[in-house]
Design an enzyme around this catalytic site. Structure first.
Site, PDB file in Angstrom:
ATOM      1  NE  ARG A  92      -2.816   2.619   2.996  1.00 45.57           N
ATOM      2  CZ  ARG A  92      -3.776   3.225   2.310  1.00 45.57           C
ATOM      3  NH1 ARG A  92      -4.375   2.568   1.345  1.00 45.57           N
ATOM      4  NH2 ARG A  92      -4.117   4.464   2.567  1.00 45.57           N
ATOM      5  CB  CYS A 116      -4.405  -4.675   3.436  1.00 47.79           C
ATOM      6  SG  CYS A 116      -4.372  -3.623   4.873  1.00 47.79           S
ATOM      7  NE  ARG A 121      -4.285   0.863   5.434  1.00 46.03           N
ATOM      8  CZ  ARG A 121      -3.064   0.309   5.524  1.00 46.03           C
ATOM      9  NH1 ARG A 121      -2.930  -0.989   5.569  1.00 46.03           N
ATOM     10  NH2 ARG A 121      -1.974   1.072   5.551  1.00 46.03           N
ATOM     11  CB  ILE A 329      -5.819   3.859  13.718  1.00 41.26           C
ATOM     12  CG1 ILE A 329      -5.269   4.743  14.843  1.00 41.26           C
ATOM     13  CG2 ILE A 329      -5.270   4.246  12.350  1.00 41.26           C
ATOM     14  CD1 ILE A 329      -5.557   6.212  14.693  1.00 41.26           C
ATOM     15  NE  ARG A 399       4.318  -6.103   3.302  1.00 40.17           N
ATOM     16  CZ  ARG A 399       3.189  -5.494   2.981  1.00 40.17           C
ATOM     17  NH1 ARG A 399       2.051  -6.159   2.988  1.00 40.17           N
ATOM     18  NH2 ARG A 399       3.170  -4.217   2.656  1.00 40.17           N
TER      19      ARG A 399
HETATM   20  C1  EPZ Z   1       0.732   4.492   7.832  1.00 38.64           C
HETATM   21  O1  EPZ Z   1      -0.241   3.964   6.958  1.00 38.64           O
HETATM   22  C2  EPZ Z   1       1.643   3.334   8.187  1.00 38.64           C
HETATM   23  N1  EPZ Z   1       2.261   2.803   6.976  1.00 38.64           N
HETATM   24  C3  EPZ Z   1       0.852   2.224   8.882  1.00 38.64           C
HETATM   25  O2  EPZ Z   1       1.782   1.224   9.277  1.00 38.64           O
HETATM   26  C4  EPZ Z   1       0.208   2.808  10.138  1.00 38.64           C
HETATM   27  O3  EPZ Z   1      -0.577   1.824  10.766  1.00 38.64           O
HETATM   28  C5  EPZ Z   1      -0.662   4.001   9.744  1.00 38.64           C
HETATM   29  O4  EPZ Z   1       0.121   4.989   9.038  1.00 38.64           O
HETATM   30  C6  EPZ Z   1      -1.281   4.687  10.960  1.00 38.64           C
HETATM   31  O5  EPZ Z   1      -0.260   5.139  11.807  1.00 38.64           O
HETATM   32  C7  EPZ Z   1       3.296   3.470   6.411  1.00 38.64           C
HETATM   33  O6  EPZ Z   1       3.688   4.527   6.866  1.00 38.64           O
HETATM   34  C8  EPZ Z   1       3.915   2.847   5.201  1.00 38.64           C
HETATM   35  P1  EPZ Z   1      -3.195   6.466   7.566  1.00 38.64           P
HETATM   36  P2  EPZ Z   1      -1.265   4.971   6.192  1.00 38.64           P
HETATM   37  O7  EPZ Z   1      -3.491   7.113   6.278  1.00 38.64           O
HETATM   38  O8  EPZ Z   1      -0.631   6.277   5.957  1.00 38.64           O
HETATM   39  C9  EPZ Z   1      -7.865   6.457   7.286  1.00 38.64           C
HETATM   40  C10 EPZ Z   1       2.642  -0.936   9.517  1.00 38.64           C
HETATM   41  O9  EPZ Z   1       2.250  -1.912  10.167  1.00 38.64           O
HETATM   42  N2  EPZ Z   1      -7.690   7.107   5.983  1.00 38.64           N
HETATM   43  O10 EPZ Z   1      -2.436   7.248   8.603  1.00 38.64           O
HETATM   44  O11 EPZ Z   1      -1.808   4.231   5.034  1.00 38.64           O
HETATM   45  C11 EPZ Z   1      -7.321   5.042   7.332  1.00 38.64           C
HETATM   46  O12 EPZ Z   1      -8.283   4.128   6.837  1.00 38.64           O
HETATM   47  C12 EPZ Z   1       1.652  -0.104   8.725  1.00 38.64           C
HETATM   48  O13 EPZ Z   1       3.840  -0.545   9.458  1.00 38.64           O
HETATM   49  C13 EPZ Z   1      -8.809   7.630   5.343  1.00 38.64           C
HETATM   50  O14 EPZ Z   1      -9.923   7.545   5.835  1.00 38.64           O
HETATM   51  O15 EPZ Z   1      -2.396   5.125   7.280  1.00 38.64           O
HETATM   52  C14 EPZ Z   1      -7.061   4.859   8.803  1.00 38.64           C
HETATM   53  O16 EPZ Z   1      -8.264   4.533   9.450  1.00 38.64           O
HETATM   54  C15 EPZ Z   1       0.237  -0.663   8.824  1.00 38.64           C
HETATM   55  N3  EPZ Z   1      -8.639   8.244   4.130  1.00 38.64           N
HETATM   56  C16 EPZ Z   1      -6.602   6.251   9.257  1.00 38.64           C
HETATM   57  O17 EPZ Z   1      -7.065   7.157   8.262  1.00 38.64           O
HETATM   58  C17 EPZ Z   1      -7.405   8.365   3.539  1.00 38.64           C
HETATM   59  O18 EPZ Z   1      -7.317   8.944   2.442  1.00 38.64           O
HETATM   60  C18 EPZ Z   1      -5.096   6.406   9.373  1.00 38.64           C
HETATM   61  O19 EPZ Z   1      -4.541   5.879   8.195  1.00 38.64           O
HETATM   62  C19 EPZ Z   1      -6.287   7.826   4.211  1.00 38.64           C
HETATM   63  C20 EPZ Z   1      -6.442   7.205   5.435  1.00 38.64           C
END
Ligand code: EPZ
Length: 420
Positions: A92, A116, A121, A329, A399
């Site tokens: 992702r 996922c 996501r 989250i 990973r």
């Molecule tokens: C980052 O993912 C991390 N991955 C994730 O780590 C981590 O769990 C996550 O941030 C939260 O801290 C990387 O940095 C590569 P988000 P990201 O956008 O950026 C919602 C691991 O295990 N959301 O901060 O994809 C989303 O569904 C991984 O290392 C929307 O609604 O996560 C979630 O509920 C897993 N709309 C919340 O926001 C959007 O456009 C936070 O997600 C984007 C996200």
């Protein structure tokens, strides 16, 4: 596929050094798309996800050399702006090439990452952000197709239903650094990995202020040059070793740690009864007395990290009393619950809550990893369980954790790898 066999019961003792942060190196590698100059990234962990990002950069016209954790990126031929489904669907985080491609080439075609196991996501915040900078965005056959004659600075509120978004903040920041004028990102993510990306962009010549706070200000510049950067330590790997020491009633000295990145986790572990002392650039963690049950709620940084939720659940599953773990989250991030219960845990899921009734001990069992942090959780449970556990599908672990089984072996764990 490989599996790990663990004989539980060994108390982990000794020293371990944490690798570079996966969630910092991935967007920073993507940021090299913003220049044709050479970039040197040091302290890079050897992970499946790092290798996937390297393949994506190569497919986008970069020359990438890797040697002993140092990656050098130079432009072979620029101009390709399509990030292919085959690669993006495996990771992702690849979606964070959208911002730099748009920033540098004013066009990008990036496969939608899809969901996922931990949740749907969505990417609505990413698209809201780049549209606010003037990009035209279409969805065509599973791809985001974005283009802009010119990108102009904008004032963007990037908060969503679950708070801030790490990679959406990254994508918008990387599109804004070459836009005309000033961009303000409100409700920006404050994670240390976002700060590390901003620091790298500033070394490349970007003008960024407020990174690490909910309001980031970016003054667009015409051009970014190459830079050299060392990745921050992985706070989630450090947190995983903190729990490994405690669940095995051991005593570990964890090196290459930024203590200030672990505030919420250390606060909760000390509340439960852990002895955690800070040294310069490292942390000592010791099991000192039976733990008491605690309640944990995951939140955006500086709150308790969702990426440590599964690991602390393993610890609470063998802590007497009732612990309530609330996942704010990713409310579905509980695939590890069923596997822990197969090992004798008493955990009940109630929507975004997991009610953990601590048991005296877990019993070794064959279990299956479903995602990166769930695999870490099952490894920790296996280390504490009586008897033998088998954790299958450990490519999930590989990973995001570099040489995890070797690091655990050096700390005294009885662990070996076998072919499935
Ligand atoms: C980052 O993912 C991390 N991955 C994730 O780590 C981590 O769990 C996550 O941030 C939260 O801290 C990387 O940095 C590569 P988000 P990201 O956008 O950026 C919602 C691991 O295990 N959301 O901060 O994809 C989303 O569904 C991984 O290392 C929307 O609604 O996560 C979630 O509920 C897993 N709309 C919340 O926001 C959007 O456009 C936070 O997600 C984007 C996200």
């Amino acid at each position: 596929m490989d599996k790990l066999i663990i004989e539980g019961g060994a108390k982990l003792r000794g020293e371990v050094t944490v690798s570079g942060a996966k969630n910092a190196v991935l967007p920073i590698l993507a940021a090299t798309l913003l220049t044709d100059d050479a970039c040197i990234i040091k302290g890079v962990p050897d992970l499946l996800d790092t290798n996937t990002m390297i393949k994506i950069l190569s497919s986008l016209g970069k020359n990438v050399d890797v040697e002993n954790g140092v990656i050098s990126v130079t432009a072979a031929k620029s101009g390709n702006f399509v990030a292919d489904y085959k690669l993006v669907s495996t990771m992702r985080a690849s979606f964070c090439v959208l911002g730099p491609l748009l920033g540098k080439l004013k066009k990008a075609k990036v496969s939608l990452p899809g969901g996922c196991i931990i949740g749907v996501r969505p990417v609505d915040l990413h698209l809201k952000g780049i549209k606010a900078l003037g990009a035209n965005v279409d969805i065509d056959s599973g791809y985001v197709v974005a283009k802009a004659d010119r990108l102009k600075g904008g004032h963007i509120y990037l908060g969503g239903a679950y708070g801030s978004s790490v990679l959406a903040t990254d994508n918008v920041m990387m599109a804004a650094v070459l836009a005309n004028g000033k961009t303000i990102i409100e409700s920006a993510a404050c994670e240390p990995e976002v700060v590390d990306l901003a620091e790298f962009l500033i070394k490349m010549g970007a003008k960024i202020k407020g990174h690490g706070t909910p309001i980031i200000e970016i003054e667009g510049v015409k051009h970014l040059h190459g830079a050299t950067h060392t990745i921050i330590p992985d706070r989630i790997e450090a947190g995983t070793f903190l729990v490994a020491a405690l669940i095995t009633r051991g005593d570990i000295h964890i090196k290459n740690v930024f203590f200030q990145h672990l505030g919420a986790l250390i606060d909760k572990l000390q509340e439960a009864g852990a002895a955690i002392t800070k040294k310069d650039g490292s942390v000592r963690v010791r099991y000192q007395r039976p733990f008491k049950a605690i309640n944990v709620t995951t939140l955006p940084y500086p709150g308790f990290p969702t990426d440590m939720q599964a690991q602390i659940m393993a610890l609470m599953s063998v802590t007497s009393g009732i612990s309530v773990i609330t996942e704010k989250i990713y409310p579905d991030r509980f695939m590890h619950v069923a596997e822990l219960n197969r090992m004798g845990a008493h955990i009940q899921r109630e929507g975004p809550h997991a009610i953990v009734e601590g048991v005296k001990g877990l019993s070794g069992a064959p279990v299956m990893a479903s995602d990166l942090r769930a695999s870490a959780c099952l490894l920790l449970a296996g280390l504490a369980a009586h008897g033998k556990s088998t954790v299958s599908r450990i490519y999930h672990l590989e990973r995001g954790y570099e040489d995890m089984e070797e690091k655990l072996k050096k700390l005294g764990a009885n662990i070996r790898r076998e072919k499935e």
